[in-house]
Design an enzyme around this catalytic site. Structure first.
Site, short mmCIF file in Angstrom:
data_model
loop_
_atom_site.label_atom_id
_atom_site.label_comp_id
_atom_site.label_asym_id
_atom_site.label_seq_id
_atom_site.Cartn_x
_atom_site.Cartn_y
_atom_site.Cartn_z
CD GLN A 244 20.08 -28.04 20.56
OE1 GLN A 244 20.63 -26.96 20.70
NE2 GLN A 244 20.00 -28.91 21.54
CE LYS B 88 29.56 -31.74 20.58
NZ LYS B 88 28.65 -30.91 21.40
CD GLU C 77 29.59 -24.96 23.16
OE1 GLU C 77 28.62 -25.73 23.02
OE2 GLU C 77 30.15 -24.38 22.21
CE LYS D 197 24.14 -25.49 20.65
NZ LYS D 197 24.21 -26.78 21.36
CG ASP E 298 30.52 -28.56 23.58
OD1 ASP E 298 30.34 -28.42 24.81
OD2 ASP E 298 29.60 -28.70 22.76
CG ASP F 6 25.46 -25.20 24.15
OD1 ASP F 6 24.40 -24.69 23.76
OD2 ASP F 6 25.88 -26.29 23.71
#
Length: 368
Positions: free
Chosen positions: A294, A162, A217, A266, A191, A242
């Protein structure tokens, strides 16, 4: 067989370790358990994760839309009439995880009624998925320590970092430390959860060149259309949509406009029915897909594995399946096991998300 009634049960389970990322953080799983009851005694189950800072849904809004709008409209239908249900749900805009949960619960009923695992009904390509683990905001050395622990304990060798912090040097340092500490054989991807501008993302790619990152992402908001298209054109790695692609229509818009060139699927927000539509679009266009997370419980993770293992295209990459390990508890009666970096698809009729009723009674938030 007819749909007899639908429950939307709010519950809350604390996270043992909060997950922090660019669009917020999660400290508790304030989710909603969906149960679709039939007159044949079969009950379909699914989990819905509210993400107000991403899709606008809250725990209260999910309970309300399911019980007050969706349930009155679909009670009395046959669970096999999924396209009728889809048409009814589509009348109400947004509310993606509420719709996705109902769809998964219907598939669960169909699998139980036909005595077939849903992963086989969907395609039956393989019996397990490789696991990718998400690493939240932490100092670089702490990120490496966590990744090494997960590799040692669970055999996981794919990590999603992240990012989206400022100054950019924080995330750039993390990329370098992880690559040096994990070695070249570990897959790493990023991401940003819309945390940067497209130009900042280009700068990060420039300063991480040669590290072998595999994906980037949702680097910036989809509204940044021109710069985002420039980023996709110049990026040496696929740029994954996403938050910008919760529906098949959104996915086609972003792919055709050049806003991304890979897609995160997802099941929590699309169910299985629309996830198949998104996957078909991507397969037809030759676009890579990854099974996203998620911030799912084990119930949600079972659904992701069910869909991901069913198709060849969704099985190529490791799926984001392990963040339930950061929760202090779960409702699943038979806990998931990560062995040699993989999670097996449930080989039981339906989806295979049987609930521990004692835990549900303990964590539910609508107690009398």
């Amino acid at each position: 067989m007819k749909i007899e009634r639908i429950e939307a049960i709010p519950y809350s389970i604390p996270y043992a370790k909060p997950l922090k990322f660019a669009s917020g953080q999660v400290t508790e799983a304030d989710h909603v358990l969906i149960r679709v009851h039939t007159d044949a005694g079969i009950v379909g189950t699914a989990d819905t994760p509210p993400r107000p800072y991403t899709y606008g849904e809250t725990q209260d809004s999910i309970v309300s839309v399911v019980t007050k709008i969706f349930a009155p409209a679909v009670v009395g239908l046959d669970p096999l009439e999924r396209q009728k249900v889809q048409q009814i749900l589509s009348r109400t805009i947004h509310n993606q995880t509420a719709k996705g949960g109902l769809d998964i619960a219907l598939w669960d009923i169909i699998g139980q009624a036909t005595n077939t695992p849903v992963t086989e009904l969907l395609g039956g390509y393989t019996d397990s998925m490789r696991v990718s683990h998400m690493l939240g905001f932490q100092p670089a050395q702490a990120l490496l320590d966590e990744a090494l622990r997960f590799r040692t304990e669970y055999g996981i060798n794919t990590f999603k970092l992240k990012v989206g912090r400022r100054p950019l040097a924080l995330d750039i340092e993390a990329c370098h430390v992880l690559r040096e500490g994990l070695g070249e054989e570990t897959e790493l991807y990023l991401d940003a959860n819309r945390g940067w501008t497209a130009n900042e993302a280009l700068e990060v790619l420039r300063r991480t060149e040669g590290l072998g990152l595999s994906l980037l992402e949702e680097p910036c908001d989809a509204k940044e259309a021109m710069s985002r298209r420039r980023l996709v054109d110049k990026s040496p790695i696929p740029v994954v949509g996403d938050e910008s692609v919760p529906t098949a229509g959104d996915a086609s818009r972003e792919l055709l406009s050049g806003g991304c060139n890979a897609i995160s699927i997802k099941t929590a927000r699309s169910g299985f029915t629309e996830a198949q539509q998104i996957l078909g679009l991507c397969t037809g266009l030759g676009v890579d897909v990854v099974m996203g997370n998620q911030i799912d419980t084990q119930i949600g993770t079972v659904a992701t594995v069910t869909f991901g293992a069913a198709h060849e295209a969704t099985s190529r990459r490791a799926g984001e399946l392990s963040n339930f390990l950061d929760m202090s508890d779960d409702l699943l009666a038979e806990p998931l096991v990560i062995k040699d970096g993989r999670i097996a698809a449930r080989q039981v009729p339906g989806v295979g998300a049987a609930i521990d009723e004692d835990k549900l009674a303990h964590y539910r938030q609508d107690k009398a």
